[in-house]
Design a protein around this motif. Structure first.
Motif, mmCIF file in Angstrom:
data_model
loop_
_atom_site.group_PDB
_atom_site.id
_atom_site.type_symbol
_atom_site.label_atom_id
_atom_site.label_comp_id
_atom_site.label_asym_id
_atom_site.label_seq_id
_atom_site.Cartn_x
_atom_site.Cartn_y
_atom_site.Cartn_z
ATOM 1 N N GLY A 136 0.801 -1.216 0.000
ATOM 2 C CA GLY A 136 0.000 0.000 0.000
ATOM 3 C C GLY A 136 0.837 1.272 0.000
ATOM 4 N N ARG A 137 2.024 1.189 -0.557
ATOM 5 C CA ARG A 137 2.878 2.374 -0.618
ATOM 6 C C ARG A 137 2.185 3.458 -1.431
ATOM 7 N NH1 ARG A 137 8.588 0.911 -0.623
ATOM 8 N NH2 ARG A 137 8.859 -0.581 1.057
ATOM 9 N N PRO A 138 2.535 4.703 -1.207
ATOM 10 C CA PRO A 138 1.918 5.797 -1.966
ATOM 11 C C PRO A 138 2.116 5.607 -3.481
ATOM 12 C CG PRO A 138 3.229 6.657 -0.150
ATOM 13 C CD PRO A 138 3.495 5.192 -0.208
ATOM 14 N N GLN A 139 1.091 5.964 -4.229
ATOM 15 C CA GLN A 139 1.132 5.776 -5.680
ATOM 16 C C GLN A 139 2.314 6.499 -6.310
ATOM 17 O OE1 GLN A 139 -0.951 3.620 -7.396
ATOM 18 N NE2 GLN A 139 0.554 3.961 -9.002
ATOM 19 N N GLU A 140 2.667 7.661 -5.779
ATOM 20 C CA GLU A 140 3.805 8.415 -6.313
ATOM 21 C C GLU A 140 5.097 7.611 -6.184
ATOM 22 O OE1 GLU A 140 1.927 9.901 -3.588
ATOM 23 O OE2 GLU A 140 0.515 10.552 -5.120
ATOM 24 N N GLU A 141 5.257 6.904 -5.066
ATOM 25 C CA GLU A 141 6.453 6.088 -4.834
ATOM 26 C C GLU A 141 6.490 4.897 -5.814
ATOM 27 O OE1 GLU A 141 8.443 3.594 -1.150
ATOM 28 O OE2 GLU A 141 6.905 5.083 -0.687
ATOM 29 N N ASP A 143 4.911 4.774 -8.736
ATOM 30 C CA ASP A 143 5.134 5.335 -10.074
ATOM 31 C C ASP A 143 6.598 5.693 -10.293
ATOM 32 O OD1 ASP A 143 2.454 5.048 -10.681
ATOM 33 O OD2 ASP A 143 1.948 7.163 -10.298
ATOM 34 N N ARG A 144 7.246 6.195 -9.257
ATOM 35 C CA ARG A 144 8.668 6.548 -9.348
ATOM 36 C C ARG A 144 9.518 5.286 -9.571
ATOM 37 N NH1 ARG A 144 8.669 9.991 -5.589
ATOM 38 N NH2 ARG A 144 9.126 8.587 -3.866
ATOM 39 N N ALA A 145 9.187 4.193 -8.866
ATOM 40 C CA ALA A 145 9.918 2.928 -9.028
ATOM 41 C C ALA A 145 9.726 2.371 -10.447
ATOM 42 C CB ALA A 145 9.462 1.903 -7.995
ATOM 43 N N LEU A 149 12.596 1.993 -13.355
ATOM 44 C CA LEU A 149 12.800 0.740 -14.100
ATOM 45 C C LEU A 149 12.792 1.031 -15.600
ATOM 46 C CD1 LEU A 149 13.017 -2.347 -14.330
ATOM 47 C CD2 LEU A 149 10.519 -2.446 -14.108
ATOM 48 N N GLU A 150 11.799 1.785 -16.046
ATOM 49 C CA GLU A 150 11.715 2.144 -17.468
ATOM 50 C C GLU A 150 12.971 2.903 -17.910
ATOM 51 O OE1 GLU A 150 9.104 2.011 -19.910
ATOM 52 O OE2 GLU A 150 7.870 0.729 -18.660
#
Length: 191
Positions: A136-141, A143-145, A149-150
């Motif tokens: 349940g980590r924050p969506q921003e975190e 998305d950053r991960a 990766l990308e």
């Protein structure tokens, strides 16, 4: 008369043996199938995987089919472990089992380089991000991960994929391997 029957029997037996080999793939077809066709499993970008996982998880429809053919609801980590982690194991083994020749040595080497690299991403990077989703980590975190990766690995995957493509296609053409290039529709982009 006996000799004619014997000749027909021998001729029929020979024809039967020869026809058994007609359905067998040529070496070039086997190389193409195990290298090029299996390389098509490697996506152009990883973000779409995680957006789909998150959407299905939110809808309560993230499932795997068990070895007993039962549908099992799973979390993101279980899904990645069941769906993506084992994805390239058989492909890598199949490529390793092809006996290289002078023409295919570079193709098989490039293919293994591509598959091992992609396999590492799916076995290590994907589970890490899946755990973040389950925690349940924050969506921003998250998305950053995914963006990291990308940014760090997608271009390398593209380079390795293109290297394989540039080697296998002329080989397939040279050996009259029948294939059809299909233009895929552009994937849906999630924001």
């Amino acid at each position: 008369m006996k000799n004619n029957c014997l000749i027909f029997i021998l001729f029929g037996l020979l024809f039967s043996i020869m026809s058994c080999d007609l359905g067998k793939k040529s070496y070039a077809e086997e190389v193409f199938e195990k290298v090029k066709l299996n390389s098509n499993k490697i996506p152009d970008g990883f973000k779409i995987h995680f957006k789909e996982i998150q959407a299905q998880l939110k809808a309560g429809s993230l499932v795997l089919i068990t070895p007993e053919n039962e549908v099992k609801k799973v979390n993101a980590t279980e899904y990645v472990k069941g769906r993506y982690v084992p994805m390239f194991d058989q492909d890598i083994e199949a490529i390793r089992n092809i006996e290289p020749n002078e023409e295919t040595l570079l193709i098989l080497k490039a293919a293994l380089d591509l598959f091992y690299y992609a396999d590492t991403i799916y076995k290590f990077d994907f589970p890490h991000i899946a755990r973040m989703i389950d925690e349940g980590r924050p969506q921003e975190e998250i998305d950053r991960a995914i963006a990291d990766l990308e940014a760090n690995k997608n271009e390398i995957v593209k380079e390795k994929y293109n290297r394989v493509h540039d080697l296998i296609m002329p080989y397939a053409d040279k050996h009259d391997v029948k294939y059809k290039l299909i233009e895929m529709p552009k994937p849906i982009r999630y924001n």
